[in-house]
Design an enzyme around this catalytic site. Sequence first.
Site, PDB file in Angstrom:
ATOM      1  N   ARG A  85       0.808  -1.231   0.000  1.00  0.00           N
ATOM      2  CA  ARG A  85       0.000   0.000   0.000  1.00  0.00           C
ATOM      3  C   ARG A  85       0.838   1.278   0.000  1.00  0.00           C
ATOM      4  O   ARG A  85       0.311   2.359  -0.210  1.00  0.00           O
ATOM      5  CB  ARG A  85      -0.963  -0.015   1.196  1.00  0.00           C
ATOM      6  CG  ARG A  85      -2.181  -0.882   0.951  1.00  0.00           C
ATOM      7  CD  ARG A  85      -2.988  -1.061   2.218  1.00  0.00           C
ATOM      8  NE  ARG A  85      -2.330  -1.972   3.143  1.00  0.00           N
ATOM      9  CZ  ARG A  85      -2.704  -2.148   4.409  1.00  0.00           C
ATOM     10  NH1 ARG A  85      -3.717  -1.457   4.896  1.00  0.00           N
ATOM     11  NH2 ARG A  85      -2.070  -3.004   5.183  1.00  0.00           N
TER      12      ARG A  85
ATOM     13  N   GLY B 264      -6.703  -7.458  14.984  1.00  0.00           N
ATOM     14  CA  GLY B 264      -7.105  -8.654  15.717  1.00  0.00           C
ATOM     15  C   GLY B 264      -7.773  -8.238  17.026  1.00  0.00           C
ATOM     16  O   GLY B 264      -7.392  -7.257  17.648  1.00  0.00           O
TER      17      GLY B 264
ATOM     18  N   GLU C  34      -8.366 -12.749  14.573  1.00  0.00           N
ATOM     19  CA  GLU C  34      -8.202 -11.780  13.500  1.00  0.00           C
ATOM     20  C   GLU C  34      -9.568 -11.319  12.995  1.00  0.00           C
ATOM     21  O   GLU C  34     -10.538 -12.086  12.993  1.00  0.00           O
ATOM     22  CB  GLU C  34      -7.399 -12.397  12.349  1.00  0.00           C
ATOM     23  CG  GLU C  34      -5.929 -12.555  12.656  1.00  0.00           C
ATOM     24  CD  GLU C  34      -5.257 -11.241  13.026  1.00  0.00           C
ATOM     25  OE1 GLU C  34      -5.117 -10.367  12.156  1.00  0.00           O
ATOM     26  OE2 GLU C  34      -4.873 -11.069  14.208  1.00  0.00           O
TER      27      GLU C  34
ATOM     28  N   ARG D   5      24.444  23.777   5.857  1.00  0.00           N
ATOM     29  CA  ARG D   5      24.519  22.434   5.265  1.00  0.00           C
ATOM     30  C   ARG D   5      25.547  21.573   5.998  1.00  0.00           C
ATOM     31  O   ARG D   5      26.290  22.066   6.840  1.00  0.00           O
ATOM     32  CB  ARG D   5      24.843  22.570   3.778  1.00  0.00           C
ATOM     33  CG  ARG D   5      23.675  23.202   3.001  1.00  0.00           C
ATOM     34  CD  ARG D   5      24.049  23.472   1.569  1.00  0.00           C
ATOM     35  NE  ARG D   5      24.584  22.282   0.926  1.00  0.00           N
ATOM     36  CZ  ARG D   5      25.382  22.307  -0.147  1.00  0.00           C
ATOM     37  NH1 ARG D   5      25.731  23.453  -0.693  1.00  0.00           N
ATOM     38  NH2 ARG D   5      25.823  21.177  -0.664  1.00  0.00           N
TER      39      ARG D   5
ATOM     40  N   ARG E 230      39.805  44.801  -8.855  1.00  0.00           N
ATOM     41  CA  ARG E 230      38.635  45.195  -9.634  1.00  0.00           C
ATOM     42  C   ARG E 230      39.097  46.240 -10.619  1.00  0.00           C
ATOM     43  O   ARG E 230      40.179  46.813 -10.462  1.00  0.00           O
ATOM     44  CB  ARG E 230      37.532  45.740  -8.709  1.00  0.00           C
ATOM     45  CG  ARG E 230      37.955  46.961  -7.941  1.00  0.00           C
ATOM     46  CD  ARG E 230      36.926  47.393  -6.910  1.00  0.00           C
ATOM     47  NE  ARG E 230      37.381  48.594  -6.250  1.00  0.00           N
ATOM     48  CZ  ARG E 230      37.207  48.871  -4.963  1.00  0.00           C
ATOM     49  NH1 ARG E 230      36.560  48.013  -4.180  1.00  0.00           N
ATOM     50  NH2 ARG E 230      37.643  49.994  -4.458  1.00  0.00           N
TER      51      ARG E 230
HETATM   52  C1  UD1 Z   1      -1.220  -7.816  12.558  1.00  0.00           C
HETATM   53  C2  UD1 Z   1      -1.834  -8.768  13.573  1.00  0.00           C
HETATM   54  C3  UD1 Z   1      -3.116  -8.177  14.115  1.00  0.00           C
HETATM   55  C4  UD1 Z   1      -2.835  -6.812  14.717  1.00  0.00           C
HETATM   56  C5  UD1 Z   1      -2.143  -5.913  13.708  1.00  0.00           C
HETATM   57  C6  UD1 Z   1      -1.642  -4.659  14.389  1.00  0.00           C
HETATM   58  C7  UD1 Z   1      -1.197 -11.006  12.862  1.00  0.00           C
HETATM   59  C8  UD1 Z   1      -1.632 -12.229  12.178  1.00  0.00           C
HETATM   60  N1  UD1 Z   1      -2.085 -10.030  12.921  1.00  0.00           N
HETATM   61  O1  UD1 Z   1      -2.107  -7.723  11.464  1.00  0.00           O
HETATM   62  O2  UD1 Z   1      -3.685  -9.003  15.097  1.00  0.00           O
HETATM   63  O3  UD1 Z   1      -4.059  -6.231  15.151  1.00  0.00           O
HETATM   64  O4  UD1 Z   1      -0.978  -6.554  13.154  1.00  0.00           O
HETATM   65  O5  UD1 Z   1      -1.089  -3.765  13.439  1.00  0.00           O
HETATM   66  O6  UD1 Z   1      -0.092 -10.953  13.376  1.00  0.00           O
HETATM   67  N2  UD1 Z   1       5.325  -9.780   8.321  1.00  0.00           N
HETATM   68  C9  UD1 Z   1       6.412 -10.581   8.022  1.00  0.00           C
HETATM   69  N3  UD1 Z   1       6.195 -11.759   7.401  1.00  0.00           N
HETATM   70  C10 UD1 Z   1       4.957 -12.201   7.063  1.00  0.00           C
HETATM   71  C11 UD1 Z   1       3.853 -11.372   7.380  1.00  0.00           C
HETATM   72  C12 UD1 Z   1       4.075 -10.174   8.007  1.00  0.00           C
HETATM   73  O7  UD1 Z   1       7.559 -10.206   8.314  1.00  0.00           O
HETATM   74  O8  UD1 Z   1       4.868 -13.299   6.523  1.00  0.00           O
HETATM   75  C13 UD1 Z   1       5.553  -8.513   9.022  1.00  0.00           C
HETATM   76  C14 UD1 Z   1       5.130  -7.293   8.229  1.00  0.00           C
HETATM   77  O9  UD1 Z   1       6.232  -6.773   7.491  1.00  0.00           O
HETATM   78  C15 UD1 Z   1       4.700  -6.323   9.312  1.00  0.00           C
HETATM   79  C16 UD1 Z   1       4.184  -7.227  10.416  1.00  0.00           C
HETATM   80  O10 UD1 Z   1       4.758  -8.499  10.179  1.00  0.00           O
HETATM   81  O11 UD1 Z   1       5.803  -5.566   9.805  1.00  0.00           O
HETATM   82  C17 UD1 Z   1       2.646  -7.323  10.479  1.00  0.00           C
HETATM   83  O12 UD1 Z   1       2.145  -7.871   9.293  1.00  0.00           O
HETATM   84  P1  UD1 Z   1       0.788  -7.376   8.645  1.00  0.00           P
HETATM   85  O13 UD1 Z   1       0.507  -8.234   7.479  1.00  0.00           O
HETATM   86  O14 UD1 Z   1       0.802  -5.902   8.471  1.00  0.00           O
HETATM   87  O15 UD1 Z   1      -0.259  -7.773   9.800  1.00  0.00           O
HETATM   88  P2  UD1 Z   1      -1.691  -7.122  10.020  1.00  0.00           P
HETATM   89  O16 UD1 Z   1      -2.633  -7.698   9.038  1.00  0.00           O
HETATM   90  O17 UD1 Z   1      -1.579  -5.668  10.082  1.00  0.00           O
HETATM   91 MG    MG Z   2      -0.164  -4.177   9.399  1.00  0.00          MG
END
Ligand code: UD1
Ligand code: MG
Length: 452
Positions: A18, A142, A157, A319, A426
């Site tokens: 996003r 969640g 979730e 700077r 000058r």
């Molecule tokens: C997650 C939580 C949710 C919580 C929310 C808060 C889970 C399943 N859900 O949802 O309960 O309310 O955050 O913001 O944990 N990431 C990885 N590998 C993956 C997936 C994700 O490194 O395979 C990392 C992402 O880069 C990110 C974080 O984990 O930094 C959270 O992942 P995201 O997919 O944003 O979880 P949410 O759906 O927001």
């Molecule tokens: Mg998130």
Amino acid sequence: MSDSKAAAIVLAAGKGTRMKSALPKTLHRIGGRPMIGHVLDRLAETGVDRVAVVIGAGAEAVAAAVAPVPTVVQDPPLGTAHAVLAAREFLAGFDGDVLVLFGDTPLLTADTIRHMLEMLRSPAGPAVVVLGFRPDDTAEYGRLVTDADGRLLAIVEHRDADGDTRRIGFCNAGIMAADGRHLLSLLDEVGNDNAKGEYSITDIVAIARSRGLDCAVTEAADADEVMGVNARSELAVAERVLQQRLRARAMADGATLIDPDSVWFCHDTRLGRDVVIGPQVVFGPGVTVGDGVTIEAFCHIEGAGIADHAAIGPFARLRPGARIGDRARVGNFVEIKASSLGADAKVNHLSYVGDSRVGAGANIGAGTITCNYDGFDKAETEIGAGAFIGSNTALVAPVTIGAGAIVGAGSAIARDVPPGALAVARGAQTVKAGWAEDFRVRRRTAKPRSES
Ligand code: UD1
Ligand code: MG
């Protein structure tokens, strides 16, 4: 304080779709620092120095940005539990406390991290501590399911929640602290039978409960602290929240901000006591300001050191490598780069000073330019203590103006000037007495030119 009994895994392997950006999400900056850098700074403040970052395939830029903190690659990303397990080797044999944080939650405070670790170490000894919050809009979070005593039973979730569960306003911030003796085995039991088909760390709560282990929850001091940044609009909100914190800290530490909302700090801006900052001042990285300094409106300052009681602006640009001495003055429309100004030196108007050393008490007249670049290389200008550079002078570097020397206004100086000398370079002035009046008479009496 080093807390050798805690380790942290920072998750940053998500795609960040996003953001619509070529830059990985966690490298987008707030307060001049990548978001993930803020998370790592807070861990360092807490004394947690055993840290690993989980990155996606090809995210070398993230690895470079967090170095020397080690990274592990999660490929492909199959969920937050799967992400922590990518760091299995890093955690193997570690029986202390493990924090799991998100790289896109940059406003988390060290106090909250400490509090979560304290809860984990309390006599009640929960296996997992979860950070909760109550967002205005619960849509994508969640839900924290608790019993009558407020103990955490499960995290559900949004997509997997039924109507009743969706009405719960208490949500998972995503940050957890877990007992390292249990964490890996809890994660190994997580499945992916859910709406997203992912292995989610949130499931470890229900798994721990089924094993008779306790899970606790603590609420973040304010919802801003745990806001996740997923889009540019949220990045702007996070920047605003961080700036409010930095402004409040500057004022609490003894600076006057005439219009706080229009001053933009960097995460590392250091201000002395009794600094006064006018409206619309912007600080880039690496600025240190001494006591009693005045920075007037509309200045842009980056990589600069300003010593006590100096006066900057309005409309000045400092700077990287600008070193402004005690009581020195830098006035309007002056740019200073990689140069030092000695104590009491003055560059008050319309000048460019680059790659230069200006001695104490020197006076640089309006419109002085150090010509430091010949299209290939940069060269240095040395201006001795107490020297006086007349207005509109070009100093063609490399060149040295000796201490106490005077350079006449409008000079182009390409050769060194000895201490105490006068240099004027000058065109010689020509004066013809009465010429102007004669000219006007001639023109008035001249025959008009034909129109053809
Ligand atoms: C997650 C939580 C949710 C919580 C929310 C808060 C889970 C399943 N859900 O949802 O309960 O309310 O955050 O913001 O944990 N990431 C990885 N590998 C993956 C997936 C994700 O490194 O395979 C990392 C992402 O880069 C990110 C974080 O984990 O930094 C959270 O992942 P995201 O997919 O944003 O979880 P949410 O759906 O927001
Ligand atoms: Mg998130």
